[in-house]
Write a protein that holds these residues in place. Structure first.
Motif, short mmCIF file in Angstrom:
data_model
loop_
_atom_site.label_atom_id
_atom_site.label_comp_id
_atom_site.label_asym_id
_atom_site.label_seq_id
_atom_site.Cartn_x
_atom_site.Cartn_y
_atom_site.Cartn_z
N ALA A 91 -2.86 16.68 -0.80
CA ALA A 91 -2.77 15.44 -1.57
C ALA A 91 -1.31 15.10 -1.87
CB ALA A 91 -3.56 15.56 -2.87
N ALA A 92 -0.51 16.10 -2.18
CA ALA A 92 0.92 15.87 -2.44
C ALA A 92 1.62 15.38 -1.17
CB ALA A 92 1.57 17.15 -2.95
N GLN A 108 4.04 10.91 1.90
CA GLN A 108 4.05 10.08 3.11
C GLN A 108 3.84 8.61 2.76
OE1 GLN A 108 1.00 11.94 5.47
NE2 GLN A 108 2.42 13.43 6.39
N ARG A 109 2.95 8.32 1.84
CA ARG A 109 2.72 6.93 1.43
C ARG A 109 3.96 6.37 0.75
NH1 ARG A 109 -2.38 8.97 -0.03
NH2 ARG A 109 -1.75 9.12 -2.20
N ALA A 110 4.62 7.20 -0.07
CA ALA A 110 5.80 6.74 -0.76
C ALA A 110 6.96 6.49 0.21
CB ALA A 110 6.22 7.76 -1.82
N ALA A 111 7.04 7.28 1.26
CA ALA A 111 8.10 7.13 2.25
C ALA A 111 7.88 5.91 3.15
CB ALA A 111 8.22 8.38 3.10
#
Length: 109
Positions: free
Chosen positions: A99-100, A105-108
């Protein structure tokens, strides 16, 4: 003997009574039962750690750590360099790591 907040009765060495009382207080404050100043919480956690360090490993300690999750986390954090996340089930640890990674990855992106 120590009685936790549930109906479970723990059979522990009598000399662990201060540790049981400290663990119960920590658990209550962790659950949001009462407000506590950060310095008070830090002092209580340090007292619990000192008492934990004096407790002999074995089935009795495992029972106590299972009864008080906040104490289990403190124990794990105190022994991380030797045991890692030894008190958490592997599936839960793996799911948290995945999950982390997905969040990073979504934040990047």
């Amino acid at each position: 003997m120590a009685d936790t907040s549930s109906s479970q009765v723990l059979r522990l060495p009598i000399e662990w009574q201060p540790l049981v009382v400290t663990a119960a207080l920590l658990q209550r404050f962790e659950a949001g039962g009462q407000p506590m100043a950060p310095q008070q919480y830090r002092a209580l956690a340090q007292q619990a750690r000192t008492l934990l360090d004096a407790a002999a490993p074995g089935p009795a300690l495992d029972t106590l750590l299972h009864a008080f999750p906040v104490l289990s986390d403190l124990y794990e954090n105190s022994h991380y360099e030797h045991a890692g996340l030894c008190r958490h089930p592997l599936d839960a640890a793996l799911a948290a790591e995945q999950a982390a990674r997905q969040a990073l990855q979504r934040a990047a992106a």
